[in-house]
Design a protein around this motif. Structure first.
Motif, PDB file in Angstrom:
ATOM      1  N   ASN A   1       2.982   6.461  -5.412  1.00 48.66           N
ATOM      2  CA  ASN A   1       2.887   6.635  -6.856  1.00 48.66           C
ATOM      3  C   ASN A   1       1.469   6.945  -7.336  1.00 48.66           C
ATOM      4  O   ASN A   1       1.224   6.986  -8.545  1.00 48.66           O
ATOM      5  CB  ASN A   1       3.379   5.355  -7.563  1.00 48.66           C
ATOM      6  CG  ASN A   1       4.837   5.066  -7.282  1.00 48.66           C
ATOM      7  OD1 ASN A   1       5.728   5.663  -7.860  1.00 48.66           O
ATOM      8  ND2 ASN A   1       5.095   4.134  -6.369  1.00 48.66           N
ATOM      9  N   VAL A   2       0.540   7.158  -6.414  1.00 47.14           N
ATOM     10  CA  VAL A   2      -0.851   7.363  -6.802  1.00 47.14           C
ATOM     11  C   VAL A   2      -1.016   8.705  -7.512  1.00 47.14           C
ATOM     12  O   VAL A   2      -0.324   9.687  -7.215  1.00 47.14           O
ATOM     13  CB  VAL A   2      -1.771   7.285  -5.562  1.00 47.14           C
ATOM     14  CG1 VAL A   2      -1.543   8.466  -4.620  1.00 47.14           C
ATOM     15  CG2 VAL A   2      -3.232   7.211  -5.971  1.00 47.14           C
ATOM     16  N   ARG A   3      -1.960   8.742  -8.443  1.00 48.23           N
ATOM     17  CA  ARG A   3      -2.315   9.962  -9.153  1.00 48.23           C
ATOM     18  C   ARG A   3      -3.826  10.125  -9.089  1.00 48.23           C
ATOM     19  O   ARG A   3      -4.582   9.193  -9.354  1.00 48.23           O
ATOM     20  CB  ARG A   3      -1.854   9.888 -10.615  1.00 48.23           C
ATOM     21  CG  ARG A   3      -0.344   9.798 -10.808  1.00 48.23           C
ATOM     22  CD  ARG A   3       0.354  11.089 -10.426  1.00 48.23           C
ATOM     23  NE  ARG A   3       1.782  11.028 -10.660  1.00 48.23           N
ATOM     24  CZ  ARG A   3       2.668  10.606  -9.766  1.00 48.23           C
ATOM     25  NH1 ARG A   3       2.246  10.211  -8.567  1.00 48.23           N
ATOM     26  NH2 ARG A   3       3.955  10.570 -10.045  1.00 48.23           N
TER      27      ARG A   3
ATOM     28  N   ARG B   1      -9.758   2.625  -2.380  1.00 47.36           N
ATOM     29  CA  ARG B   1      -8.480   2.136  -2.893  1.00 47.36           C
ATOM     30  C   ARG B   1      -7.473   1.776  -1.810  1.00 47.36           C
ATOM     31  O   ARG B   1      -6.592   0.951  -2.036  1.00 47.36           O
ATOM     32  CB  ARG B   1      -7.874   3.189  -3.827  1.00 47.36           C
ATOM     33  CG  ARG B   1      -8.733   3.476  -5.036  1.00 47.36           C
ATOM     34  CD  ARG B   1      -8.221   4.656  -5.847  1.00 47.36           C
ATOM     35  NE  ARG B   1      -6.898   4.419  -6.406  1.00 47.36           N
ATOM     36  CZ  ARG B   1      -6.266   5.291  -7.192  1.00 47.36           C
ATOM     37  NH1 ARG B   1      -6.844   6.443  -7.509  1.00 47.36           N
ATOM     38  NH2 ARG B   1      -5.069   5.006  -7.675  1.00 47.36           N
ATOM     39  N   PHE B   2      -7.608   2.394  -0.627  1.00 46.22           N
ATOM     40  CA  PHE B   2      -6.595   2.206   0.398  1.00 46.22           C
ATOM     41  C   PHE B   2      -7.244   1.991   1.764  1.00 46.22           C
ATOM     42  O   PHE B   2      -8.352   2.453   2.015  1.00 46.22           O
ATOM     43  CB  PHE B   2      -5.653   3.420   0.457  1.00 46.22           C
ATOM     44  CG  PHE B   2      -4.999   3.745  -0.851  1.00 46.22           C
ATOM     45  CD1 PHE B   2      -3.942   2.984  -1.329  1.00 46.22           C
ATOM     46  CD2 PHE B   2      -5.448   4.820  -1.623  1.00 46.22           C
ATOM     47  CE1 PHE B   2      -3.345   3.280  -2.535  1.00 46.22           C
ATOM     48  CE2 PHE B   2      -4.857   5.124  -2.832  1.00 46.22           C
ATOM     49  CZ  PHE B   2      -3.799   4.350  -3.292  1.00 46.22           C
TER      50      PHE B   2
ATOM     51  N   GLN C   1       0.826  -1.209   0.000  1.00 49.61           N
ATOM     52  CA  GLN C   1       0.000   0.000   0.000  1.00 49.61           C
ATOM     53  C   GLN C   1       0.859   1.258   0.000  1.00 49.61           C
ATOM     54  O   GLN C   1       0.524   2.259  -0.631  1.00 49.61           O
ATOM     55  CB  GLN C   1      -0.925   0.008   1.216  1.00 49.61           C
ATOM     56  CG  GLN C   1      -2.164  -0.822   1.055  1.00 49.61           C
ATOM     57  CD  GLN C   1      -3.344  -0.207   1.790  1.00 49.61           C
ATOM     58  OE1 GLN C   1      -4.358   0.115   1.180  1.00 49.61           O
ATOM     59  NE2 GLN C   1      -3.224  -0.033   3.075  1.00 49.61           N
TER      60      GLN C   1
ATOM     61  N   ALA D   1       2.038   1.955  -3.408  1.00 53.62           N
ATOM     62  CA  ALA D   1       0.930   2.459  -4.227  1.00 53.62           C
ATOM     63  C   ALA D   1       0.622   3.917  -3.895  1.00 53.62           C
ATOM     64  O   ALA D   1       0.356   4.733  -4.793  1.00 53.62           O
ATOM     65  CB  ALA D   1      -0.310   1.590  -4.011  1.00 53.62           C
ATOM     66  N   LEU D   2       0.658   4.284  -2.619  1.00 53.07           N
ATOM     67  CA  LEU D   2       0.375   5.663  -2.229  1.00 53.07           C
ATOM     68  C   LEU D   2       1.456   6.624  -2.707  1.00 53.07           C
ATOM     69  O   LEU D   2       1.175   7.779  -3.025  1.00 53.07           O
ATOM     70  CB  LEU D   2       0.235   5.757  -0.705  1.00 53.07           C
ATOM     71  CG  LEU D   2      -1.125   5.350  -0.139  1.00 53.07           C
ATOM     72  CD1 LEU D   2      -1.062   5.217   1.377  1.00 53.07           C
ATOM     73  CD2 LEU D   2      -2.194   6.357  -0.537  1.00 53.07           C
TER      74      LEU D   2
END
Length: 236
Positions: free
Chosen positions: A70-72, A115-116, A64, A67-68
């Protein structure tokens, strides 16, 4: 004679232990040790399970965190976000900040929670004069959980109730050297307001006040205009 009797007694063999007696003694010994051995075995299994669970959760947090980082959020260009804390070079806390209407904030936070898996650490909200809300939220990154519940982190409840013109009346406006104020009535309660005023009982804020006119902003961002001697509003 006495010596021969003593020798005969001394040479007499001891009675042999029967197999059933040996088995009984063995079972007795096992029964005494079994509770302790069983408890020790259960403790080892429990510790192993907890260790494996902790490793699994930490690996999930790592995924996670990546992912956070690199999240857009393409639809929410107004949002700023960054990692603010790490442990063993793994992100553990995430911060978001921005200014937008409550409707946009709600949409964003719902997507974030889809998403998270996060738990909120600190929340700060400030209402701005343009009916937007400046928010700063800090989260702890958690291991994903199935069927997790959604949380409402907004500063006030965002109702989807419609604006009812009959509830409103603009009674008068007054201009001074520095500002313009207005006397409005909402559900038979009167309020003196200026641009930026907040009406908590109605859940609306005042966007602007002009001579003979007041513009209100709903939580969702819709505009409603009250006119002098007008027993209703005209929505934009």
């Amino acid at each position: 004679m006495f010596q021969s009797m003593f020798l005969s007694l001394k040479r007499r063999p001891l009675p042999a232990l029967r197999y059933s007696t040996v088995a009984l003694l063995s079972l007795l010994q096992i029964s005494l040790w079994y509770p302790w051995l069983s408890q020790a075995h259960d403790d080892i299994r429990r510790q192993t399970r907890l260790k494996n669970q902790a490793v699994s959760e930490w690996q999930a947090i790592q995924r996670q965190a990546i992912a956070l980082e690199n999240v857009r959020f393409g639809e929410y260009a107004w949002l700023e976000h960054r990692i603010v804390a790490r442990k063993a070079n793994v992100a553990t806390q995430w911060r978001i900040e921005g200014s937008q209407t409550l409707a946009q904030w709600r949409s964003l936070l719902e997507e974030v929670q889809r998403r998270f898996s996060l738990s909120v650490l600190t929340v700060s909200w400030e209402r701005e004069k343009n009916a937007q809300w400046h928010g700063v939220l800090r989260f702890a990154i958690q291991a994903p959980k199935a069927n997790r519940s959604f949380h409402n982190w907004l500063p006030t409840r965002l109702d989807d109730t419609r604006f009812i013109p009959a509830d409103w009346q603009l009674l008068s406006t007054m201009r001074t050297a520095k500002s313009t104020s207005a006397l409005i009535e909402y559900k038979h309660r009167r309020h003196w307001v200026q641009a930026g005023s907040w009406l908590p009982d109605a859940g609306l804020s005042v966007r602007s006040v002009a001579l003979g006119q007041v513009t209100l902003v709903e939580k969702g961002g819709a505009l409603q205009t009250l006119l002098i001697r007008d027993f209703g509003g005209v929505g934009e």
